[in-house]
Design an enzyme around this catalytic site. Structure first.
Site, PDB file in Angstrom:
ATOM      1  CE1 TYR A 141      35.414  60.264  78.204  1.00  0.00           C
ATOM      2  CE2 TYR A 141      33.097  60.343  77.739  1.00  0.00           C
ATOM      3  CZ  TYR A 141      34.401  59.937  78.064  1.00  0.00           C
ATOM      4  OH  TYR A 141      34.248  58.725  78.662  1.00  0.00           O
TER       5      TYR A 141
ATOM      6  CB  SER B 138      31.987  56.813  76.311  1.00  0.00           C
ATOM      7  OG  SER B 138      30.764  57.523  76.931  1.00  0.00           O
TER       8      SER B 138
ATOM      9  CB  SER C 261      46.429  52.694  87.431  1.00  0.00           C
ATOM     10  OG  SER C 261      45.907  53.750  86.437  1.00  0.00           O
TER      11      SER C 261
HETATM   12  N1  NAP Z   1      33.080  55.514  84.352  1.00  0.00           N
HETATM   13  C1  NAP Z   1      32.188  55.736  83.336  1.00  0.00           C
HETATM   14  O1  NAP Z   1      31.256  56.220  83.471  1.00  0.00           O
HETATM   15  C2  NAP Z   1      32.670  55.673  81.750  1.00  0.00           C
HETATM   16  C3  NAP Z   1      31.545  55.688  80.996  1.00  0.00           C
HETATM   17  C4  NAP Z   1      32.058  55.476  79.700  1.00  0.00           C
HETATM   18  C5  NAP Z   1      33.203  55.145  79.172  1.00  0.00           C
HETATM   19  N2  NAP Z   1      34.119  55.233  80.030  1.00  0.00           N
HETATM   20  C6  NAP Z   1      35.474  54.965  79.781  1.00  0.00           C
HETATM   21  O2  NAP Z   1      36.173  53.820  80.069  1.00  0.00           O
HETATM   22  C7  NAP Z   1      37.527  54.087  80.312  1.00  0.00           C
HETATM   23  C8  NAP Z   1      38.138  54.109  81.690  1.00  0.00           C
HETATM   24  O3  NAP Z   1      37.661  54.917  82.505  1.00  0.00           O
HETATM   25  P1  NAP Z   1      37.097  54.563  84.539  1.00  0.00           P
HETATM   26  O4  NAP Z   1      35.624  55.061  84.463  1.00  0.00           O
HETATM   27  O5  NAP Z   1      37.773  53.388  84.610  1.00  0.00           O
HETATM   28  O6  NAP Z   1      38.150  55.866  84.888  1.00  0.00           O
HETATM   29  P2  NAP Z   1      39.119  56.041  85.828  1.00  0.00           P
HETATM   30  O7  NAP Z   1      38.955  55.599  86.961  1.00  0.00           O
HETATM   31  O8  NAP Z   1      39.413  57.664  85.877  1.00  0.00           O
HETATM   32  O9  NAP Z   1      40.450  55.455  85.164  1.00  0.00           O
HETATM   33  C9  NAP Z   1      41.221  56.225  84.008  1.00  0.00           C
HETATM   34  C10 NAP Z   1      42.360  55.365  83.733  1.00  0.00           C
HETATM   35  O10 NAP Z   1      43.106  56.001  82.729  1.00  0.00           O
HETATM   36  C11 NAP Z   1      44.401  56.306  82.982  1.00  0.00           C
HETATM   37  N3  NAP Z   1      44.892  57.397  82.207  1.00  0.00           N
HETATM   38  C12 NAP Z   1      44.511  58.664  82.434  1.00  0.00           C
HETATM   39  N4  NAP Z   1      45.381  59.573  81.827  1.00  0.00           N
HETATM   40  C13 NAP Z   1      46.382  58.838  81.503  1.00  0.00           C
HETATM   41  C14 NAP Z   1      47.789  59.056  80.640  1.00  0.00           C
HETATM   42  N5  NAP Z   1      48.015  60.410  80.261  1.00  0.00           N
HETATM   43  N6  NAP Z   1      48.486  58.125  80.516  1.00  0.00           N
HETATM   44  C15 NAP Z   1      48.197  56.817  80.736  1.00  0.00           C
HETATM   45  N7  NAP Z   1      47.037  56.570  81.478  1.00  0.00           N
HETATM   46  C16 NAP Z   1      46.179  57.519  81.583  1.00  0.00           C
HETATM   47  C17 NAP Z   1      44.328  56.323  84.357  1.00  0.00           C
HETATM   48  O11 NAP Z   1      45.605  56.030  84.916  1.00  0.00           O
HETATM   49  P3  NAP Z   1      46.876  57.035  85.612  1.00  0.00           P
HETATM   50  O12 NAP Z   1      46.011  57.935  86.319  1.00  0.00           O
HETATM   51  O13 NAP Z   1      47.517  55.858  86.662  1.00  0.00           O
HETATM   52  O14 NAP Z   1      47.752  57.550  84.546  1.00  0.00           O
HETATM   53  C18 NAP Z   1      43.358  55.294  84.749  1.00  0.00           C
HETATM   54  O15 NAP Z   1      43.961  54.020  84.836  1.00  0.00           O
HETATM   55  C19 NAP Z   1      37.937  55.601  80.028  1.00  0.00           C
HETATM   56  O16 NAP Z   1      38.367  55.387  78.576  1.00  0.00           O
HETATM   57  C20 NAP Z   1      36.509  56.198  80.000  1.00  0.00           C
HETATM   58  O17 NAP Z   1      36.342  57.445  79.032  1.00  0.00           O
HETATM   59  C21 NAP Z   1      33.901  55.596  81.381  1.00  0.00           C
END
Ligand code: NAP
Length: 254
Positions: free
Chosen positions: A158, A145, A20
């Site tokens: 985390y 990450s 999402s």
């Molecule tokens: N952005 C960064 O800098 C970064 C760096 C390294 C790793 N990551 C990792 O990459 C992944 C995606 O990150 P992003 O930056 O795209 O984050 P984001 O924009 O905050 O998106 C997070 C996603 O996780 C879902 N989510 C969270 N809690 C949930 C729950 N209880 N049940 C089902 N879905 C859930 C959210 O969906 P809903 O809100 O619809 O539930 C959303 O689709 C994560 O695992 C994050 O740790 C991100």
């Protein structure tokens, strides 16, 4: 047989959590361009529909689910398999990050982070391996990450959850050999998403600038991670197993 495009995903069905927003949304769009049908999961149904509206091709499926329901996850995945046929791929993008000093550590905070980031990945894997046609190679890609590889103040829980995903990648890869499933992991540095914005909002300008300065090629875009995920999911990576691929523009060499 090697397809004409090495990352072609035509004919494959992929279950994607975190679809999402951010990296997951971009991954859904890319997988659909590569020909896959995608089962899109997250909690926010409106946001999932927005992802769907940006995708190519037909036959994608919306499957909202809360990853906090650890014990319900495997049955949910099996019910998806029954309804739509067994998935060929599973990408675990769902994740939460709360920056919190160890001074504020408590069980509820630990449980929530571990449950959403780590336990859910294992529970989906439990359901994913059931009812599979083992003639077809399956692939799992977990989104970890660089926080799981380095030390970051106020990011301990985390980081531990993401290090757990890397360890789970190796363990699952060995256990799922008999099911003909590869398991790999990507470890991004800072990527331009809502999660990164929240990190920024939780810091002073100087603190965030310090983080930016550690990225020799600047911060990443969601598509940079989606490309790596699609590669590991595809048959181009059919002999790559149990690895963590850092996707970080040289962060770790800096
Ligand atoms: N952005 C960064 O800098 C970064 C760096 C390294 C790793 N990551 C990792 O990459 C992944 C995606 O990150 P992003 O930056 O795209 O984050 P984001 O924009 O905050 O998106 C997070 C996603 O996780 C879902 N989510 C969270 N809690 C949930 C729950 N209880 N049940 C089902 N879905 C859930 C959210 O969906 P809903 O809100 O619809 O539930 C959303 O689709 C994560 O695992 C994050 O740790 C991100």
């Amino acid at each position: 047989m090697i397809p004409s495009h090495p990352m072609d995903l035509s004919g494959k069905l992929v279950l994607l959590t975190g679809a999402s927003a951010g990296i997951g949304r971009e991954t859904a769009i890319l997988l659909s361009k590569l020909g896959a049908r995608v089962i899109l999961s997250g909690r926010n149904e409106e946001a999932l529909a927005q992802t769907l509206a940006s995708m190519s091709g037909n036959g994608h499926i919306l499957a909202p689910f809360d990853m906090a329901d650890t014990d319900g996850i495997a049955d949910w995945v099996v019910s998806l398999n029954k309804a739509h046929g067994p998935a060929d791929g599973y990408v675990h993008c769902a994740g939460v990050q709360l920056n919190r000093s160890i001074r504020l550590f408590d069980a509820a905070f630990f449980d929530e982070t571990m449950r959403i980031n780590l336990a859910s990945a294992l529970a989906v894997a439990k359901g994913f391996r059931q009812r599979r046609n083992r003639e077809r190679q399956g692939a799992i890609v977990l989104v970890s990450s660089i926080a799981g590889l380095i030390g970051q103040s106020a990011n301990v829980v985390y980081g531990a959850s993401k290090a757990g995903l890397m360890s789970a990648t190796r363990g699952l890869a060995m256990e799922l050999l008999r099911d003909n499933i590869r398991v790999n992991c990507v470890a991004p540095a800072l990527v331009n998403t809502e999660m990164a914005q929240k990190t920024k909002d939780s810091m002073t300008e100087a603190q965030f600038q310090y983080i930016l300065d550690q990225h020799p090629m600047g911060i990443g875009e969601p598509v940079d991670v989606a490309n790596a995920i699609a590669f590991l999911l595809s048959d181009a990576a059919r002999w790559i197993n149990a690895v963590t691929l850092p996707v970080e523009g040289g962060y770790l060499a800096n």
